[in-house]
Design an enzyme around this catalytic site. Structure first.
Site, short mmCIF file in Angstrom:
data_model
loop_
_atom_site.label_atom_id
_atom_site.label_comp_id
_atom_site.label_asym_id
_atom_site.label_seq_id
_atom_site.Cartn_x
_atom_site.Cartn_y
_atom_site.Cartn_z
N ARG A 176 1.02 -1.51 0.11
CA ARG A 176 -0.28 -0.42 0.30
C ARG A 176 0.93 1.10 -0.50
O ARG A 176 0.71 2.38 -0.18
CB ARG A 176 -0.76 -0.27 1.52
CG ARG A 176 -1.93 1.24 1.47
CD ARG A 176 -2.76 0.82 2.49
NE ARG A 176 -3.41 0.12 2.50
CZ ARG A 176 -4.41 -0.46 3.31
NH1 ARG A 176 -4.05 0.16 4.59
NH2 ARG A 176 -5.59 -1.72 2.74
N TYR A 177 1.88 0.99 0.55
CA TYR A 177 2.40 1.94 0.42
C TYR A 177 4.37 2.11 0.03
O TYR A 177 4.30 1.21 -0.23
CB TYR A 177 2.87 2.59 2.86
CG TYR A 177 1.74 2.88 2.91
CD1 TYR A 177 1.63 4.28 3.41
CD2 TYR A 177 1.98 2.32 4.17
CE1 TYR A 177 0.04 4.35 4.03
CE2 TYR A 177 0.40 1.77 5.25
CZ TYR A 177 0.11 3.75 5.12
OH TYR A 177 -1.35 3.94 5.71
N ARG B 118 7.24 0.21 2.07
CA ARG B 118 6.43 -0.87 2.85
C ARG B 118 5.41 -1.95 2.41
O ARG B 118 4.86 -1.32 2.11
CB ARG B 118 6.89 -0.51 4.60
CG ARG B 118 5.58 -0.17 4.66
CD ARG B 118 5.96 1.35 5.91
NE ARG B 118 5.11 1.98 6.25
CZ ARG B 118 4.98 3.10 5.68
NH1 ARG B 118 5.20 3.68 4.79
NH2 ARG B 118 3.97 4.18 6.45
N CYS C 20 -4.23 -18.09 15.07
CA CYS C 20 -3.99 -17.25 16.00
C CYS C 20 -3.79 -17.92 17.35
O CYS C 20 -4.16 -18.86 17.21
CB CYS C 20 -4.98 -15.81 15.90
SG CYS C 20 -4.13 -15.10 14.91
N CYS D 145 -9.64 -13.44 17.60
CA CYS D 145 -10.51 -12.11 17.87
C CYS D 145 -11.83 -12.09 17.82
O CYS D 145 -12.00 -11.79 16.78
CB CYS D 145 -9.04 -10.60 18.40
SG CYS D 145 -7.77 -11.61 18.51
N CYS E 72 -12.09 -8.82 14.91
CA CYS E 72 -9.79 -9.13 14.28
C CYS E 72 -10.59 -7.95 12.80
O CYS E 72 -11.73 -8.35 11.81
CB CYS E 72 -10.09 -10.13 13.72
SG CYS E 72 -8.15 -10.35 12.25
N ARG F 39 -9.22 -8.90 9.91
CA ARG F 39 -8.70 -10.18 9.19
C ARG F 39 -9.67 -10.98 8.74
O ARG F 39 -9.09 -12.47 8.61
CB ARG F 39 -7.36 -10.32 9.07
CG ARG F 39 -6.74 -9.05 7.95
CD ARG F 39 -5.83 -9.13 7.62
NE ARG F 39 -4.74 -8.05 7.37
CZ ARG F 39 -3.69 -7.34 7.94
NH1 ARG F 39 -3.07 -8.24 9.42
NH2 ARG F 39 -3.45 -6.84 8.10
N ASP G 120 -11.92 -0.95 12.08
CA ASP G 120 -12.05 -1.49 10.56
C ASP G 120 -13.56 -1.03 11.00
O ASP G 120 -14.54 -2.22 11.25
CB ASP G 120 -11.63 -0.99 10.06
CG ASP G 120 -10.26 -0.86 10.47
OD1 ASP G 120 -9.93 0.20 9.96
OD2 ASP G 120 -9.70 -1.46 10.29
N ASP H 297 -8.13 3.54 9.42
CA ASP H 297 -8.22 3.42 8.82
C ASP H 297 -8.53 3.88 6.94
O ASP H 297 -9.67 3.56 7.26
CB ASP H 297 -7.40 1.95 8.94
CG ASP H 297 -6.33 1.23 7.47
OD1 ASP H 297 -5.53 1.72 7.00
OD2 ASP H 297 -5.81 0.33 8.20
N LYS I 73 -3.42 4.94 6.75
CA LYS I 73 -3.13 5.48 8.01
C LYS I 73 -3.56 6.61 8.13
O LYS I 73 -2.49 7.19 7.53
CB LYS I 73 -3.05 4.21 8.82
CG LYS I 73 -3.31 3.03 8.65
CD LYS I 73 -2.31 2.29 10.02
CE LYS I 73 -2.10 0.88 9.40
NZ LYS I 73 -1.73 0.33 8.23
C1 LIG Z 1 -0.84 -0.80 8.60
C2 LIG Z 1 -0.38 -0.75 7.46
C3 LIG Z 1 1.17 -0.62 7.67
C4 LIG Z 1 2.61 -0.04 8.31
O1 LIG Z 1 2.14 1.53 8.80
P1 LIG Z 1 2.93 2.41 9.33
O2 LIG Z 1 1.64 3.14 9.71
O3 LIG Z 1 4.21 2.35 9.59
O4 LIG Z 1 2.95 1.71 11.28
C5 LIG Z 1 2.11 -0.69 6.25
N1 LIG Z 1 0.92 -1.73 4.63
C6 LIG Z 1 -0.27 -2.07 5.28
C7 LIG Z 1 -1.11 -2.10 4.42
C8 LIG Z 1 -0.88 -1.45 6.86
O5 LIG Z 1 -2.21 -1.72 6.32
S1 SF4 Z 2 -6.70 -8.99 15.63
FE1 SF4 Z 2 -7.07 -11.36 13.87
S2 SF4 Z 2 -4.86 -11.41 13.48
FE2 SF4 Z 2 -4.71 -10.84 15.14
S3 SF4 Z 2 -4.62 -12.21 16.91
FE3 SF4 Z 2 -6.73 -11.82 16.53
S4 SF4 Z 2 -7.35 -12.87 15.50
FE4 SF4 Z 2 -5.44 -13.40 15.12
#
Ligand SMILES: *Cc1c(COP(=O)(O)O)cnc(C)c1O
Ligand code: SF4
Length: 359
Positions: A103-104, A107, A116, A120, A123, A125, A283, A320, A327
Site C-alpha cells: 500500500r505504501y 513497506r 492465531c 479475536c 479481528c 482480517r 474498521d 484506516d 492510515k
Molecule cells: C498499517 C500498514 C502498514 C504500516 O503502517 P505504519 O504506519 O508504518 O505502521 C503497512 N502496510 C499496510 C498494508 C498496512 O495496513
Molecule cells: S486480531 Fe485477528 S490477526 Fe490479530 S490475533 Fe486476533 S484474530 Fe489474530
C-alpha cells in the site's frame, strides 16, 4: 506484578505452548464447561468465524461478559445482517501476490500465518484468519520473490494471523530469507502472542529473533487485565534481546472505550517496556459492528492522555481510510483559531494561550 485477573477455576495450564494451544476451546460444548452459555447460538457463530480460546487466555476471564470474555467468545451479533463488507480496506486489491499487501511506497505487509493463539471476535482480517489453507509454502515463496524483485521495499511487516505461531525453525528460515535481501533494512513483526499466549516467548525464540536486527515487534494489547506476570515476563524476554516493542491497540466498545481504562493500559504497557504506538479506530469490517464506537470516544481518550500521562505512553489515534487510502492520525483540536498572526491554543487543561505564527 501480581496476576490479579486470574480465574481460579481454570487449572493445569501446561508449561509448553504447543500443549496450551492444542488444549484450546473450539466448540460451544467445551466452553459450556466453564461458562453458562447458549450453546446453539455460539456454535452457529463459530461455524462462520472460528472460535479458539486457549486455556491461558481463558484463565484471564473472571466472568461472562467481562472485557477479556468479550474479545474471544462468539456473539450472535457477528452474523446479524449488516451493511459492512469483508474487506473495507481493499487489502485484496492492493495485493500484487496473495497474502502480501503493498500500500505504501517503501513497506509491505506480509501475511505468513493464518493461525492465531486466540481468534479475536473484532479481528479486521476476519475473512482470512483461521482458514487452514490461506497461507501455504507457495504463497510465502511468492511473497519473498516479490520483495526480492521490488527494490523500493525498505521494510517488511511480518504479519498474519500470527507469525509467532510458526515453529522456531520455520520462523528462522523465513527471517533468514528476508535478511538475505539487501534492500530490506527493517523487519517488523506484528503479533498478539505476548498477550494471548506469552508462554510462546521462550528463551530460544528470543535467541533466534535477535539474530535479525534491526527487528521491531509490535504487540496487540487491548485491556489492562491482559498485562499479567506471564505477559510481562514475555515482553522482558524480547526487550532483553534488544527488540524495541510497540503496542497497537484497537478501540473497542465495552472493552476499552473509556479514558480511565485506556490510561491504565498505556501506563502498564510502558512499565513492561512496551511503547504505545497506535490506537486504531475499529474498521467497518463485516461481523464486528457491535465493537465500533464513535470517533468522539477516541478523541476524548486522546485528550485524557496528553499532558496527564508521560508522553512516552501517548500513542497516535489512527483511522484506516476505506478503499486502501492508508492510515491517518486524528488529534483533539488544540488550535482553536488563528487571529492577527497568532494561534489561539487550548492546553491540555482547557486553558487558553496565544502563540505567534512567526516571531
Ligand atoms: C498499517 C500498514 C502498514 C504500516 O503502517 P505504519 O504506519 O508504518 O505502521 C503497512 N502496510 C499496510 C498494508 C498496512 O495496513
Ligand atoms: S486480531 Fe485477528 S490477526 Fe490479530 S490475533 Fe486476533 S484474530 Fe489474530
Amino acid at each position: 506484578m501480581p496476576d490479579f485477573a486470574y480465574n481460579k477455576s481454570i487449572k493445569n495450564i501446561p508449561p509448553d505452548w504447543h500443549d496450551i494451544l492444542s488444549s484450546s476451546i473450539e466448540t460451544s460444548d467445551e466452553l459450556a464447561k466453564y461458562f453458562h452459555v447458549d450453546k446453539k447460538k455460539i456454535q452457529k457463530v463459530a461455524k462462520r468465524y472460528p472460535m479458539r480460546i486457549n486455556p491461558y487466555y481463558l484463565s484471564l476471564m473472571i466472568k461472562a461478559g467481562d472485557p477479556i470474555w468479550r474479545q474471544a467468545v462468539p456473539d450472535q451479533m457477528e452474523i446479524e445482517n449488516s451493511f459492512e463488507i469483508d474487506d473495507p480496506l481493499a487489502e485484496e486489491s492492493q495485493s500484487p501476490v496473495p497474502n502480501l499487501i503493498h500500500r505504501y511506497p517503501d513497506r509491505v505487509l506480509f501475511m505468513v500465518s493464518s493461525q492465531c493463539a486466540v481468534y479475536c471476535r473484532f479481528c479486521m482480517r476476519k475473512r482470512k484468519v483461521g482458514a487452514p489453507f490461506a497461507v501455504t509454502d507457495e504463497t510465502v515463496r511468492e511473497g519473498i520473490n516479490y520483495i526480492k524483485k521490488t527494490k523500493s521495499i525498505r521494510e517488511v511487516l511480518v504479519s498474519g494471523g500470527d507469525p509467532l505461531l510458526l515453529e522456531d525453525d520455520d520462523l528462522n528460515n523465513l527471517l533468514t530469507k528476508l535478511r538475505e535481501i539487501s534492500h530490506v533494512e527493517i523487519i517488523r513483526i506484528h503479533t498478539r502472542v505476548p498477550c494471548t499466549l506469552p508462554q510462546r516467548i521462550t528463551k530460544n525464540l528470543a535467541k533466534i529473533l535477535k539474530r535479525f536486527h534491526p527487528l521491531f515487534i509490535n504487540i496487540h494489547f487491548n485491556h489492562p487485565d491482559e498485562i499479567t506476570c506471564q505477559a510481562s515476563r514475555a515482553c522482558a524476554e524480547l526487550a532483553d534481546a534488544g527488540i524495541p516493542l510497540g503496542c497497537q491497540t484497537v478501540l473497542l466498545k465495552g472493552i476499552n472505550n473509556n479514558p480511565r481504562v485506556m490510561k491504565l493500559l498505556m501506563q502498564k504497557l510502558l512499565k513492561i517496556r512496551v511503547r504505545p504506538y497506535y490506537i486504531f479506530h475499529a474498521d467497518p469490517v463485516k461481523g464486528t459492528a457491535h465493537f465500533r464506537t464513535s470517533i468522539n470516544d477516541g478523541l476524548k481518550i486522546m485528550a485524557a492522555l496528553r499532558g496527564y500521562v508521560s508522553g512516552m505512553c501517548v500513542p497516535h489515534y489512527m483511522i484506516d481510510l476505506p478503499g486502501g487510502g492508508g492510515k491517518i492520525p486524528l488529534l483533539p483540536e488544540y488550535v482553536k483559531d488563528v487571529i492577527d498572526g497568532k494561534l489561539k491554543i487550548k492546553n491540555y487543561k482547557g486553558e487558553f494561550f496565544e502563540y505567534p505564527l512567526n516571531f
